[in-house]
Design an enzyme around this catalytic site. Sequence first.
Site, mmCIF file in Angstrom:
data_model
loop_
_atom_site.group_PDB
_atom_site.id
_atom_site.type_symbol
_atom_site.label_atom_id
_atom_site.label_comp_id
_atom_site.label_asym_id
_atom_site.label_seq_id
_atom_site.Cartn_x
_atom_site.Cartn_y
_atom_site.Cartn_z
ATOM 1 N N CYS A 43 1.071 -1.382 0.336
ATOM 2 C CA CYS A 43 0.220 0.215 0.370
ATOM 3 C C CYS A 43 1.128 0.905 0.346
ATOM 4 O O CYS A 43 -0.018 2.515 -0.630
ATOM 5 C CB CYS A 43 -0.854 -0.326 1.072
ATOM 6 S SG CYS A 43 -1.521 -1.079 1.776
ATOM 7 N N HIS A 84 -3.278 7.104 3.363
ATOM 8 C CA HIS A 84 -3.573 5.702 2.874
ATOM 9 C C HIS A 84 -4.711 5.249 3.365
ATOM 10 O O HIS A 84 -5.283 5.212 5.264
ATOM 11 C CB HIS A 84 -2.874 4.641 3.491
ATOM 12 C CG HIS A 84 -2.753 3.476 3.157
ATOM 13 N ND1 HIS A 84 -3.800 2.912 1.587
ATOM 14 C CD2 HIS A 84 -3.085 2.054 3.453
ATOM 15 C CE1 HIS A 84 -4.228 1.873 1.906
ATOM 16 N NE2 HIS A 84 -3.934 1.180 2.483
ATOM 17 N N ASN A 117 -10.717 -0.384 1.045
ATOM 18 C CA ASN A 117 -9.112 -0.110 0.864
ATOM 19 C C ASN A 117 -8.155 -0.235 -0.114
ATOM 20 O O ASN A 117 -8.925 -1.779 -0.972
ATOM 21 C CB ASN A 117 -8.672 -0.950 1.610
ATOM 22 C CG ASN A 117 -6.687 -0.823 2.257
ATOM 23 O OD1 ASN A 117 -6.081 -0.020 1.045
ATOM 24 N ND2 ASN A 117 -6.303 -1.315 2.796
#
Length: 349
Positions: A116, A257, A287
């Site tokens: 990520c 994030h 996500n």
Amino acid sequence: MRLPVGCKVIGVGCAVPTNVVTNAELTGLVETSDEWIATRTGIRQRHIVTAEESCSSLAIEAAKDALEFSGITSDAVDLVIVATSTPDNLYPSTACMVQAAIGAPQAAAFDMEAACTGIIYALSVGQHFIALGTYRTVLVVGVDIHSRFLNWEDRNTCILFGDGAGAFVLQASETENEILATYLRADGKGGHLLHIPNTGAGYPHGGVPAAKETHRYLQMNGRAIYEFAVNAVPEAVRAVCAKAGIRVEDLDFLVPHQANKRIIKAASERLGLREEQLVSNLDEFGNTSAASIPLAFAEAITHGRLAPPATCALVGFGGGLTWGAAIIRWTATDQRLKNEVSEPAELPL
Ligand code: ACO
């Protein structure tokens, strides 16, 4: 260290699959509820690829969107960097597929993998290529389709992720610098806390016994990742601000994030940031891993939340473990809007 050439950020773009999966729909797959997912994570729905879509198709769409925003043509691109953990193939790289599809014949192309945090790593690498004078125009894409690596019978993980892509266009400038600093970290000792094992060359030829099939799915220690993230985010933001020579309170926006609203809330409270400084869209997209930061950034611009000029901290964390941040001084405007010809007013008959 003063870098010889400045780096402007002249475009941003994104792409998501059209297929939406709501929390209510997940209750048909695992024992969960909209209330549990929304309260614990902030996620209400996510976009999931169909069989016709892929990591490369989303990356190409986001790349084209960012180029159109910037107003430059694809033949000006010197380098394509794609951050992804879920490429269509080990090779050709997703970056090479993007390079071919957008038509950037002069461009070099390669993939990077930092889970990520990948988009922060890719931004930093792109900026350094520009700063050293190697390339003038760099296209940086973050893309992931974790849906293909989720165990849809595991309620601990399948509720968290969505698919998507986001992109930035970087360009050299002799007079201005808009990536004020980047900060990258890793702690490989925590690799087992968030991983997709047995998917690379470690996956034996001929497959593994059926009983072990779940071993090719994303696995996560949720509590440990939560603890890691709420410490890593403030640490990275403070460090990158110090490198950039600005104070945390000087930030207009934090674009974190998009993993979990409780992580974003806890980390931003530690930094003393107010809610209106936070950019978040995880309720709609979940996500999206390497895509989440440019996707949130692009969306905030489209909805008029983030307008230039703005000093923004981008901060990522994820598997590896990896984490990092970048400070962007955002001044760009969407060149498509400038080119829009206003419709002539309708004349009364
Ligand atoms: N629906 C209902 N119940 C659930 C679900 C679900 N989807 N998932 C877990 N539960 C249950 C658990 O089984 C457990 O039940 P038990 O007490 O009977 O054993 C209970 O809920 C509590 O589980 P916890 O794991 O303790 O729940 P927690 O409050 O820690 O929340 C969560 C879990 C949301 C995953 C949290 O740990 C978290 O946010 N972690 C960070 C995860 C993350 O963001 N990962 C990705 C980041 S990095 C990257 O982006 C790649």
